[in-house]
Scaffold this motif. Structure first.
Motif, short mmCIF file in Angstrom:
data_model
loop_
_atom_site.label_atom_id
_atom_site.label_comp_id
_atom_site.label_asym_id
_atom_site.label_seq_id
_atom_site.Cartn_x
_atom_site.Cartn_y
_atom_site.Cartn_z
N THR A 75 52.71 33.33 33.23
CA THR A 75 52.66 34.79 33.10
C THR A 75 51.92 35.36 34.29
O THR A 75 50.89 34.84 34.70
CB THR A 75 51.93 35.19 31.80
OG1 THR A 75 52.65 34.65 30.69
CG2 THR A 75 51.84 36.70 31.66
N ILE A 76 52.44 36.44 34.83
CA ILE A 76 51.76 37.16 35.90
C ILE A 76 51.06 38.35 35.28
O ILE A 76 51.66 39.11 34.51
CB ILE A 76 52.74 37.61 36.99
CG1 ILE A 76 53.33 36.38 37.67
CG2 ILE A 76 52.05 38.52 38.00
CD1 ILE A 76 54.41 36.66 38.67
N ARG A 77 49.78 38.49 35.60
CA ARG A 77 48.99 39.62 35.13
C ARG A 77 48.68 40.52 36.32
O ARG A 77 48.09 40.08 37.30
CB ARG A 77 47.68 39.16 34.50
CG ARG A 77 46.77 40.32 34.10
CD ARG A 77 45.44 39.85 33.55
NE ARG A 77 45.59 39.21 32.26
CZ ARG A 77 45.54 39.85 31.09
NH1 ARG A 77 45.39 41.16 31.06
NH2 ARG A 77 45.68 39.20 29.97
N VAL A 78 49.09 41.76 36.21
CA VAL A 78 48.80 42.78 37.21
C VAL A 78 47.81 43.76 36.55
O VAL A 78 48.10 44.30 35.49
CB VAL A 78 50.07 43.55 37.64
CG1 VAL A 78 49.73 44.58 38.69
CG2 VAL A 78 51.14 42.58 38.12
N THR A 79 46.66 43.94 37.18
CA THR A 79 45.65 44.85 36.63
C THR A 79 45.22 45.82 37.72
O THR A 79 45.01 45.41 38.87
CB THR A 79 44.41 44.08 36.14
OG1 THR A 79 44.83 43.03 35.27
CG2 THR A 79 43.45 44.99 35.39
N VAL A 80 45.12 47.08 37.36
CA VAL A 80 44.67 48.11 38.30
C VAL A 80 43.56 48.91 37.62
O VAL A 80 43.70 49.32 36.47
CB VAL A 80 45.84 49.04 38.70
CG1 VAL A 80 45.34 50.19 39.57
CG2 VAL A 80 46.93 48.26 39.43
#
Length: 151
Positions: A75-80
């Protein structure tokens, strides 16, 4: 030299809250994903990151925002993180959440199409602000570009 493994994808960057920053974030993410052999997830991840970065630029009162890109368990987690604090008034908080949700309509569709999850809420990090995120399953995300090319 062997390329880094997918599970070694763990990057973060701080970008100015400027009109050019979402494009810079997308280019950087594309390079990072390809370097780690995650080519099949590039299109959906770059789209999700671009949407989150554009929203951060729109909402943050600060001069910059923070981006994190990680891979774990397929899983790729993108957090901003942006500097927009949670409103103390429930009415203002609800209105602001509605505007943010509206700004992230495309993200919701993209993440939904690949069976992922997304959301936003108060940042638990020092300094507060808002944390927005998307979880993108790599196997399903890989079919995202193919499915959209056929549509």
């Amino acid at each position: 030299m062997t390329p880094p493994a997918p599970d070694e994808l763990a990057y973060s960057m701080t970008l100015p809250a400027a009109l050019t920053s979402p494009a810079i974030a997308r280019r950087a993410a594309r390079a990072m994903l390809c370097a780690h052999g995650l080519d099949e997830a590039v299109d959906v991840t770059v789209q999700a990151l671009g949407e989150l970065a554009a929203c951060a630029c729109r909402f943050t009162p600060d001069a910059e925002f923070y981006v994190s890109l990680r891979h774990s368990g397929n899983t790729i987690r993108v957090t901003v993180y942006d500097g927009h604090p949670r409103h103390t008034s429930p009415r203002l908080a609800a209105a602001c959440d509605g505007r943010r949700r509206s700004a992230l309509r495309l993200l919701a569709r993209v993440v939904g199409a690949c069976g992922g999850e997304w959301g936003f809420g108060e940042s638990r990090e020092p300094g507060g602000g808002t944390r927005m995120w998307a979880l993108l399953p790599v196997r399903v995300a890989g079919g995202f570009s193919t499915a959209n090319k056929d549509a």
